[in-house]
Design a protein around this motif. Sequence first.
Motif, short mmCIF file in Angstrom:
data_model
loop_
_atom_site.label_atom_id
_atom_site.label_comp_id
_atom_site.label_asym_id
_atom_site.label_seq_id
_atom_site.Cartn_x
_atom_site.Cartn_y
_atom_site.Cartn_z
N GLY A 288 0.81 -1.22 0.00
CA GLY A 288 0.00 0.00 0.00
C GLY A 288 0.83 1.25 0.00
N GLY A 289 0.14 2.38 0.12
CA GLY A 289 0.78 3.68 0.17
C GLY A 289 -0.24 4.79 0.09
N ASP A 290 0.10 5.94 0.62
CA ASP A 290 -0.77 7.13 0.60
C ASP A 290 -2.17 6.85 1.15
N GLY A 291 -2.23 5.99 2.18
CA GLY A 291 -3.51 5.70 2.82
C GLY A 291 -4.34 4.64 2.12
N HIS A 292 -3.81 4.01 1.07
CA HIS A 292 -4.55 3.00 0.31
C HIS A 292 -3.89 1.63 0.47
N ASP A 293 -4.71 0.59 0.53
CA ASP A 293 -4.25 -0.78 0.74
C ASP A 293 -4.71 -1.63 -0.45
N ILE A 294 -3.80 -2.46 -0.98
CA ILE A 294 -4.13 -3.28 -2.15
C ILE A 294 -5.38 -4.13 -1.92
N MET A 295 -5.59 -4.60 -0.69
CA MET A 295 -6.74 -5.47 -0.41
C MET A 295 -8.07 -4.71 -0.43
N GLN A 296 -8.03 -3.39 -0.46
CA GLN A 296 -9.27 -2.62 -0.49
C GLN A 296 -10.00 -2.73 -1.81
N ALA B 127 -5.97 -14.04 3.57
CA ALA B 127 -7.37 -13.65 3.79
C ALA B 127 -8.25 -14.75 3.24
N PRO B 128 -9.55 -14.75 3.56
CA PRO B 128 -10.46 -15.68 2.90
C PRO B 128 -10.37 -15.53 1.38
N PHE B 129 -10.57 -16.64 0.68
CA PHE B 129 -10.40 -16.67 -0.77
C PHE B 129 -11.21 -15.58 -1.46
N ALA B 130 -12.43 -15.35 -1.02
CA ALA B 130 -13.29 -14.36 -1.67
C ALA B 130 -12.68 -12.96 -1.60
N GLU B 131 -11.99 -12.63 -0.50
CA GLU B 131 -11.39 -11.30 -0.37
C GLU B 131 -10.18 -11.15 -1.29
N ILE B 132 -9.37 -12.21 -1.40
CA ILE B 132 -8.24 -12.16 -2.32
C ILE B 132 -8.75 -12.05 -3.76
N PHE C 29 -5.60 -16.92 8.37
CA PHE C 29 -6.40 -17.60 7.34
C PHE C 29 -5.51 -18.47 6.45
N ALA C 30 -4.40 -18.98 7.02
CA ALA C 30 -3.49 -19.82 6.25
C ALA C 30 -4.17 -21.12 5.86
N ILE C 31 -3.94 -21.56 4.63
CA ILE C 31 -4.53 -22.81 4.12
C ILE C 31 -3.47 -23.56 3.32
N THR C 32 -3.79 -24.81 2.97
CA THR C 32 -2.93 -25.63 2.13
C THR C 32 -3.10 -25.25 0.67
N LEU C 33 -2.03 -25.34 -0.07
CA LEU C 33 -2.05 -25.00 -1.49
C LEU C 33 -3.08 -25.82 -2.26
N ASP C 34 -3.83 -25.13 -3.09
CA ASP C 34 -4.76 -25.75 -4.04
C ASP C 34 -4.41 -25.14 -5.40
N LEU C 35 -3.79 -25.93 -6.29
CA LEU C 35 -3.30 -25.38 -7.55
C LEU C 35 -4.43 -24.87 -8.43
N GLN D 121 -7.23 -23.58 -7.44
CA GLN D 121 -7.63 -22.31 -6.84
C GLN D 121 -6.64 -21.21 -7.19
N LEU D 122 -5.35 -21.53 -7.12
CA LEU D 122 -4.31 -20.57 -7.44
C LEU D 122 -4.39 -20.13 -8.90
N GLN D 123 -4.59 -21.08 -9.79
CA GLN D 123 -4.69 -20.74 -11.21
C GLN D 123 -5.93 -19.91 -11.50
N ALA D 124 -7.01 -20.17 -10.78
CA ALA D 124 -8.22 -19.34 -10.94
C ALA D 124 -7.94 -17.90 -10.53
N LEU D 125 -7.18 -17.73 -9.45
CA LEU D 125 -6.80 -16.37 -9.03
C LEU D 125 -5.94 -15.70 -10.09
N SER D 126 -4.99 -16.45 -10.65
CA SER D 126 -4.07 -15.86 -11.61
C SER D 126 -4.74 -15.50 -12.93
N ARG D 127 -5.89 -16.09 -13.19
CA ARG D 127 -6.65 -15.68 -14.37
C ARG D 127 -7.31 -14.32 -14.17
#
Length: 381
Positions: A59-67, A94-99, A141-147, A149-155
Amino acid sequence: MSQAIEGHILTPQGFVHGRLLHTQGRIEAIEGTPIPTERVLREADAIVLPGFVDCHVHGGDGHDIMQGGDAAAQVARCHARHGTTALLATTMTAPFAEIEAALRALSPHCVRRPSGGARVLGVHLEGPYISPGKLGAQPAFAITLDLEQLQALSRLAPIRVLTLAPEVNDHQSRIAELNRAGFIVQIGHSAGSYDDGVAALEQGARGFTHLFNAMTGLHHREPGMVGAALAHAQHAELIPDLLHLHPGAIRAALRAIPCAYCVTDSTSAAGMPDGEYQLGRYRVFKCLGGVRLADNTLAGSALTMDQALRNLVAIGLALDDAARRVSTYAADYLGMTQIGRLQPGAAADVVVFDRDLRLRRVLIEGEEIEISAASADTARP
Protein backbone atom coordinates in the motif's frame (compact mmCIF):
# COMPACT_ATOMS: atom_id res chain seq x y z
CA MET A 1 12.36 13.64 -31.27
CA SER A 2 14.94 12.47 -28.71
CA GLN A 3 15.15 14.00 -25.26
CA ALA A 4 18.35 14.09 -23.21
CA ILE A 5 19.20 13.64 -19.54
CA GLU A 6 22.71 14.72 -18.56
CA GLY A 7 24.77 13.70 -15.56
CA HIS A 8 26.60 10.72 -14.07
CA ILE A 9 24.68 7.76 -15.53
CA LEU A 10 24.73 4.20 -14.14
CA THR A 11 25.01 1.76 -17.05
CA PRO A 12 25.36 -2.04 -16.69
CA GLN A 13 29.12 -1.52 -17.08
CA GLY A 14 29.35 1.23 -14.44
CA PHE A 15 29.02 5.01 -14.25
CA VAL A 16 29.66 7.26 -17.22
CA HIS A 17 29.58 11.03 -17.33
CA GLY A 18 27.50 12.10 -20.30
CA ARG A 19 23.94 12.01 -21.51
CA LEU A 20 21.08 9.55 -21.94
CA LEU A 21 18.84 9.95 -25.00
CA HIS A 22 15.31 8.61 -24.95
CA THR A 23 12.38 8.68 -27.34
CA GLN A 24 8.89 7.13 -27.39
CA GLY A 25 9.35 5.59 -23.95
CA ARG A 26 12.63 3.81 -24.74
CA ILE A 27 16.31 4.56 -24.21
CA GLU A 28 17.87 5.35 -27.57
CA ALA A 29 21.52 5.81 -26.62
CA ILE A 30 23.89 6.58 -23.75
CA GLU A 31 26.93 8.69 -24.56
CA GLY A 32 29.69 9.39 -22.08
CA THR A 33 33.06 8.79 -20.49
CA PRO A 34 33.56 6.21 -17.71
CA ILE A 35 33.91 7.63 -14.21
CA PRO A 36 34.81 5.82 -10.94
CA THR A 37 31.86 5.23 -8.60
CA GLU A 38 33.64 6.86 -5.66
CA ARG A 39 33.71 10.20 -7.50
CA VAL A 40 29.99 10.30 -8.23
CA LEU A 41 28.70 11.47 -4.84
CA ARG A 42 31.49 14.05 -4.62
CA GLU A 43 31.09 15.60 -8.04
CA ALA A 44 27.73 14.94 -9.61
CA ASP A 45 25.09 17.59 -10.02
CA ALA A 46 22.82 14.89 -11.42
CA ILE A 47 23.04 11.14 -10.68
CA VAL A 48 21.02 9.16 -13.21
CA LEU A 49 19.93 5.69 -12.04
CA PRO A 50 17.54 2.98 -13.24
CA GLY A 51 13.99 3.35 -11.97
CA PHE A 52 13.32 1.25 -8.88
CA VAL A 53 11.63 -2.17 -9.05
CA ASP A 54 9.74 -3.18 -5.88
CA CYS A 55 8.52 -6.79 -5.66
CA HIS A 56 6.62 -6.37 -2.38
CA VAL A 57 4.13 -3.49 -2.07
CA HIS A 58 0.98 -3.66 0.08
CA GLY A 59 0.00 0.00 0.00
CA GLY A 60 0.78 3.68 0.17
CA ASP A 61 -0.77 7.13 0.60
CA GLY A 62 -3.51 5.70 2.82
CA HIS A 63 -4.55 3.00 0.31
CA ASP A 64 -4.25 -0.78 0.74
CA ILE A 65 -4.13 -3.28 -2.15
CA MET A 66 -6.74 -5.47 -0.41
CA GLN A 67 -9.27 -2.62 -0.49
CA GLY A 68 -9.93 -3.13 -4.20
CA GLY A 69 -11.52 -0.33 -6.19
CA ASP A 70 -8.97 2.25 -7.31
CA ALA A 71 -6.55 1.48 -4.47
CA ALA A 72 -3.92 -0.12 -6.71
CA ALA A 73 -3.74 2.95 -8.94
CA GLN A 74 -3.34 5.22 -5.92
CA VAL A 75 -0.60 2.97 -4.52
CA ALA A 76 1.19 2.99 -7.89
CA ARG A 77 1.09 6.79 -7.95
CA CYS A 78 2.39 7.05 -4.39
CA HIS A 79 5.44 4.92 -5.08
CA ALA A 80 6.13 6.50 -8.46
CA ARG A 81 6.58 9.84 -6.67
CA HIS A 82 9.40 8.16 -4.72
CA GLY A 83 11.16 6.67 -7.73
CA THR A 84 9.53 3.25 -8.06
CA THR A 85 8.82 2.70 -11.74
CA ALA A 86 7.57 -0.91 -11.55
CA LEU A 87 6.09 -2.95 -8.71
CA LEU A 88 4.27 -6.11 -7.70
CA ALA A 89 0.99 -5.46 -5.90
CA THR A 90 1.11 -7.68 -2.83
CA THR A 91 -1.87 -9.30 -1.15
CA MET A 92 -2.49 -10.45 2.41
CA THR A 93 -3.57 -13.81 3.76
CA ALA A 94 -7.37 -13.65 3.79
CA PRO A 95 -10.46 -15.68 2.90
CA PHE A 96 -10.40 -16.67 -0.77
CA ALA A 97 -13.29 -14.36 -1.67
CA GLU A 98 -11.39 -11.30 -0.37
CA ILE A 99 -8.24 -12.16 -2.32
CA GLU A 100 -10.38 -12.77 -5.40
CA ALA A 101 -12.03 -9.35 -5.07
CA ALA A 102 -8.65 -7.63 -4.67
CA LEU A 103 -7.25 -9.31 -7.80
CA ARG A 104 -10.33 -8.42 -9.85
CA ALA A 105 -9.78 -4.78 -8.96
CA LEU A 106 -6.07 -5.07 -9.79
CA SER A 107 -6.57 -6.59 -13.22
CA PRO A 108 -6.98 -3.44 -15.37
CA HIS A 109 -3.93 -1.81 -13.76
CA CYS A 110 -1.78 -4.80 -14.75
CA VAL A 111 -2.86 -4.27 -18.37
CA ARG A 112 -2.46 -0.50 -18.51
CA ARG A 113 -0.15 1.58 -16.34
CA PRO A 114 -2.10 3.93 -14.07
CA SER A 115 -1.76 7.55 -15.17
CA GLY A 116 1.12 9.10 -13.24
CA GLY A 117 1.85 5.79 -11.55
CA ALA A 118 4.36 2.94 -11.52
CA ARG A 119 3.88 0.01 -13.85
CA VAL A 120 2.00 -2.80 -12.01
CA LEU A 121 3.80 -5.92 -13.21
CA GLY A 122 1.37 -8.31 -11.54
CA VAL A 123 0.77 -9.83 -8.13
CA HIS A 124 2.91 -11.12 -5.30
CA LEU A 125 0.58 -13.50 -3.47
CA GLU A 126 1.94 -13.41 0.08
CA GLY A 127 -0.23 -16.13 1.55
CA PRO A 128 -2.55 -17.84 2.17
CA TYR A 129 -0.23 -20.83 1.62
CA ILE A 130 1.93 -20.12 4.65
CA SER A 131 2.61 -21.55 8.10
CA PRO A 132 0.05 -20.84 10.85
CA GLY A 133 3.03 -20.73 13.21
CA LYS A 134 4.83 -17.94 11.33
CA LEU A 135 2.05 -15.53 10.42
CA GLY A 136 3.94 -12.40 11.43
CA ALA A 137 1.40 -9.66 10.73
CA GLN A 138 -0.71 -11.88 8.45
CA PRO A 139 -4.27 -12.75 9.56
CA ALA A 140 -4.98 -16.34 10.64
CA PHE A 141 -6.40 -17.60 7.34
CA ALA A 142 -3.49 -19.82 6.25
CA ILE A 143 -4.53 -22.81 4.12
CA THR A 144 -2.93 -25.63 2.13
CA LEU A 145 -2.05 -25.00 -1.49
CA ASP A 146 -4.76 -25.75 -4.04
CA LEU A 147 -3.30 -25.38 -7.55
CA GLU A 148 -6.68 -25.07 -9.27
CA GLN A 149 -7.63 -22.31 -6.84
CA LEU A 150 -4.31 -20.57 -7.44
CA GLN A 151 -4.69 -20.74 -11.21
CA ALA A 152 -8.22 -19.34 -10.94
CA LEU A 153 -6.80 -16.37 -9.03
CA SER A 154 -4.07 -15.86 -11.61
CA ARG A 155 -6.65 -15.68 -14.37
CA LEU A 156 -8.06 -12.60 -12.62
CA ALA A 157 -4.67 -10.86 -12.40
CA PRO A 158 -1.26 -12.36 -13.23
CA ILE A 159 0.40 -13.85 -10.15
CA ARG A 160 4.14 -13.61 -10.74
CA VAL A 161 5.46 -14.43 -7.26
CA LEU A 162 4.03 -16.81 -4.66
CA THR A 163 5.17 -16.96 -1.03
CA LEU A 164 5.01 -20.54 0.24
CA ALA A 165 5.86 -22.36 3.48
CA PRO A 166 7.42 -25.56 2.08
CA GLU A 167 7.07 -27.60 5.25
CA VAL A 168 3.27 -27.32 5.33
CA ASN A 169 1.54 -30.54 4.23
CA ASP A 170 2.60 -31.43 0.65
CA HIS A 171 3.87 -27.98 -0.35
CA GLN A 172 7.45 -29.20 -0.77
CA SER A 173 6.46 -31.69 -3.45
CA ARG A 174 4.37 -29.10 -5.35
CA ILE A 175 7.14 -26.58 -6.04
CA ALA A 176 8.25 -28.07 -9.37
CA GLU A 177 4.61 -28.19 -10.47
CA LEU A 178 4.19 -24.52 -9.53
CA ASN A 179 7.26 -23.63 -11.57
CA ARG A 180 5.89 -25.45 -14.59
CA ALA A 181 2.66 -23.50 -14.19
CA GLY A 182 4.64 -20.26 -14.41
CA PHE A 183 4.82 -19.15 -10.77
CA ILE A 184 8.02 -17.92 -9.09
CA VAL A 185 8.06 -19.61 -5.67
CA GLN A 186 9.56 -17.84 -2.66
CA ILE A 187 10.05 -19.39 0.76
CA GLY A 188 8.49 -17.31 3.50
CA HIS A 189 6.31 -17.19 6.59
CA SER A 190 7.82 -20.58 7.31
CA ALA A 191 8.53 -22.60 10.46
CA GLY A 192 10.57 -25.05 8.41
CA SER A 193 14.09 -26.25 9.08
CA TYR A 194 17.35 -25.71 7.21
CA ASP A 195 16.78 -29.04 5.46
CA ASP A 196 13.29 -27.95 4.41
CA GLY A 197 14.78 -24.80 2.91
CA VAL A 198 17.53 -26.60 1.04
CA ALA A 199 15.04 -29.16 -0.31
CA ALA A 200 12.70 -26.37 -1.45
CA LEU A 201 15.53 -24.68 -3.34
CA GLU A 202 16.43 -28.00 -4.95
CA GLN A 203 12.79 -28.39 -6.02
CA GLY A 204 12.91 -25.00 -7.73
CA ALA A 205 12.06 -22.35 -5.13
CA ARG A 206 13.83 -19.18 -6.28
CA GLY A 207 14.11 -16.89 -3.27
CA PHE A 208 13.03 -15.90 0.22
CA THR A 209 10.32 -13.46 1.29
CA HIS A 210 11.65 -10.68 3.59
CA LEU A 211 14.67 -12.68 4.70
CA PHE A 212 15.10 -13.03 8.48
CA ASN A 213 11.49 -11.96 9.16
CA ALA A 214 8.72 -14.52 9.80
CA MET A 215 10.97 -17.58 9.38
CA THR A 216 13.16 -19.82 11.51
CA GLY A 217 16.34 -18.01 12.44
CA LEU A 218 20.02 -18.90 12.30
CA HIS A 219 21.49 -20.91 15.18
CA HIS A 220 24.87 -22.59 14.91
CA ARG A 221 23.37 -26.05 15.52
CA GLU A 222 19.99 -25.40 13.87
CA PRO A 223 20.61 -23.07 10.90
CA GLY A 224 16.91 -22.74 10.05
CA MET A 225 15.49 -21.07 6.95
CA VAL A 226 17.84 -18.14 7.36
CA GLY A 227 20.79 -20.53 7.28
CA ALA A 228 19.46 -22.20 4.13
CA ALA A 229 19.23 -18.81 2.45
CA LEU A 230 22.68 -17.64 3.51
CA ALA A 231 24.29 -20.91 2.49
CA HIS A 232 22.49 -21.61 -0.79
CA ALA A 233 20.30 -18.81 -2.17
CA GLN A 234 20.99 -16.66 -5.20
CA HIS A 235 18.09 -14.26 -4.46
CA ALA A 236 16.23 -13.02 -1.39
CA GLU A 237 14.16 -10.01 -0.38
CA LEU A 238 15.52 -7.62 2.24
CA ILE A 239 13.60 -4.76 3.91
CA PRO A 240 16.25 -2.04 4.48
CA ASP A 241 14.19 0.27 6.68
CA LEU A 242 16.74 -0.35 9.48
CA LEU A 243 13.88 -1.52 11.72
CA HIS A 244 13.19 -4.96 10.26
CA LEU A 245 16.93 -5.61 9.96
CA HIS A 246 20.07 -4.43 11.72
CA PRO A 247 22.66 -3.03 9.27
CA GLY A 248 24.91 -5.97 10.15
CA ALA A 249 22.22 -8.45 9.11
CA ILE A 250 21.78 -6.62 5.81
CA ARG A 251 25.51 -6.67 5.14
CA ALA A 252 25.77 -10.38 6.07
CA ALA A 253 22.98 -11.21 3.64
CA LEU A 254 24.50 -9.13 0.84
CA ARG A 255 27.84 -10.83 1.34
CA ALA A 256 26.29 -14.32 1.24
CA ILE A 257 23.51 -13.94 -1.36
CA PRO A 258 24.87 -12.59 -4.64
CA CYS A 259 21.65 -11.07 -6.01
CA ALA A 260 19.79 -10.18 -2.82
CA TYR A 261 17.45 -7.31 -3.65
CA CYS A 262 15.50 -4.80 -1.60
CA VAL A 263 11.76 -4.39 -1.17
CA THR A 264 9.72 -1.97 0.87
CA ASP A 265 6.95 -4.28 2.18
CA SER A 266 5.17 -0.94 2.35
CA THR A 267 1.72 -0.49 3.82
CA SER A 268 -0.92 2.19 3.37
CA ALA A 269 1.11 4.21 5.91
CA ALA A 270 3.88 4.85 3.36
CA GLY A 271 3.96 8.50 2.41
CA MET A 272 1.62 9.41 5.27
CA PRO A 273 2.00 11.06 8.70
CA ASP A 274 1.96 9.11 11.95
CA GLY A 275 -1.44 7.63 12.72
CA GLU A 276 -3.75 4.65 12.27
CA TYR A 277 -3.98 2.82 8.93
CA GLN A 278 -5.24 -0.39 7.36
CA LEU A 279 -3.27 -3.51 6.37
CA GLY A 280 -5.69 -6.08 5.02
CA ARG A 281 -8.05 -6.81 7.92
CA TYR A 282 -5.76 -5.28 10.51
CA ARG A 283 -5.48 -1.81 12.00
CA VAL A 284 -1.84 -0.76 12.04
CA PHE A 285 -0.13 2.22 13.60
CA LYS A 286 2.66 4.32 12.12
CA CYS A 287 4.97 5.90 14.68
CA LEU A 288 8.65 6.90 14.63
CA GLY A 289 9.10 5.58 11.10
CA GLY A 290 7.73 2.09 11.78
CA VAL A 291 4.38 0.37 11.29
CA ARG A 292 3.11 -2.00 13.97
CA LEU A 293 0.07 -3.91 15.17
CA ALA A 294 -1.47 -2.97 18.50
CA ASP A 295 0.69 -5.67 20.18
CA ASN A 296 3.86 -3.98 18.81
CA THR A 297 4.52 -6.60 16.08
CA LEU A 298 6.11 -5.03 13.02
CA ALA A 299 3.47 -4.99 10.29
CA GLY A 300 5.06 -4.11 6.97
CA SER A 301 6.72 -0.73 6.71
CA ALA A 302 6.40 2.90 5.74
CA LEU A 303 9.52 2.63 3.57
CA THR A 304 9.82 4.01 0.05
CA MET A 305 12.52 2.96 -2.41
CA ASP A 306 14.29 6.32 -2.50
CA GLN A 307 14.81 6.03 1.25
CA ALA A 308 15.90 2.41 0.82
CA LEU A 309 18.66 3.62 -1.51
CA ARG A 310 19.77 6.26 1.00
CA ASN A 311 19.79 3.68 3.81
CA LEU A 312 21.96 1.27 1.82
CA VAL A 313 24.49 4.00 1.09
CA ALA A 314 24.39 5.12 4.74
CA ILE A 315 25.39 1.62 5.95
CA GLY A 316 28.37 1.58 3.59
CA LEU A 317 27.31 0.21 0.20
CA ALA A 318 28.81 1.74 -2.91
CA LEU A 319 26.22 3.71 -4.85
CA ASP A 320 26.30 1.45 -7.91
CA ASP A 321 25.78 -1.66 -5.75
CA ALA A 322 22.98 0.00 -3.78
CA ALA A 323 21.25 1.11 -6.98
CA ARG A 324 21.27 -2.40 -8.44
CA ARG A 325 19.83 -3.80 -5.20
CA VAL A 326 16.75 -1.59 -5.66
CA SER A 327 16.37 -2.07 -9.41
CA THR A 328 18.37 -4.47 -11.57
CA TYR A 329 18.46 -7.57 -9.38
CA ALA A 330 14.70 -7.55 -8.81
CA ALA A 331 14.07 -7.11 -12.54
CA ASP A 332 16.43 -9.99 -13.31
CA TYR A 333 14.68 -12.14 -10.72
CA LEU A 334 11.39 -11.56 -12.53
CA GLY A 335 13.04 -12.30 -15.88
CA MET A 336 12.40 -8.75 -17.14
CA THR A 337 15.43 -7.46 -19.03
CA GLN A 338 13.80 -4.26 -20.34
CA ILE A 339 13.45 -2.62 -16.92
CA GLY A 340 15.76 -2.02 -13.97
CA ARG A 341 18.73 -0.96 -16.12
CA LEU A 342 19.83 1.92 -18.30
CA GLN A 343 20.85 0.65 -21.71
CA PRO A 344 19.73 1.18 -25.31
CA GLY A 345 16.39 -0.50 -25.98
CA ALA A 346 15.33 -0.64 -22.33
CA ALA A 347 12.33 1.26 -21.02
CA ALA A 348 13.02 4.92 -20.25
CA ASP A 349 12.43 4.34 -16.53
CA VAL A 350 14.83 6.77 -14.91
CA VAL A 351 15.41 8.41 -11.54
CA VAL A 352 17.67 11.42 -11.04
CA PHE A 353 19.24 12.36 -7.69
CA ASP A 354 21.56 15.12 -6.57
CA ARG A 355 24.84 14.42 -4.78
CA ASP A 356 23.01 14.37 -1.41
CA LEU A 357 20.68 11.67 -2.81
CA ARG A 358 17.67 13.95 -2.88
CA LEU A 359 15.30 12.78 -5.58
CA ARG A 360 14.98 15.36 -8.36
CA ARG A 361 13.25 13.63 -11.28
CA VAL A 362 11.32 10.45 -12.09
CA LEU A 363 10.52 9.25 -15.61
CA ILE A 364 8.41 6.20 -16.40
CA GLU A 365 8.42 5.17 -20.04
CA GLY A 366 9.72 8.68 -20.68
CA GLU A 367 6.78 10.32 -18.87
CA GLU A 368 7.82 12.89 -16.27
CA ILE A 369 6.28 12.06 -12.88
CA GLU A 370 5.67 14.63 -10.18
CA ILE A 371 7.97 13.71 -7.30
CA SER A 372 7.18 13.72 -3.60
CA ALA A 373 8.05 16.96 -1.83
CA ALA A 374 9.27 14.93 1.16
CA SER A 375 11.68 12.94 -1.00
CA ALA A 376 12.98 16.08 -2.70
CA ASP A 377 13.82 17.52 0.73
CA THR A 378 15.40 14.37 2.19
CA ALA A 379 19.18 14.07 1.95
CA ARG A 380 21.44 11.20 2.90
CA PRO A 381 22.87 11.35 6.44
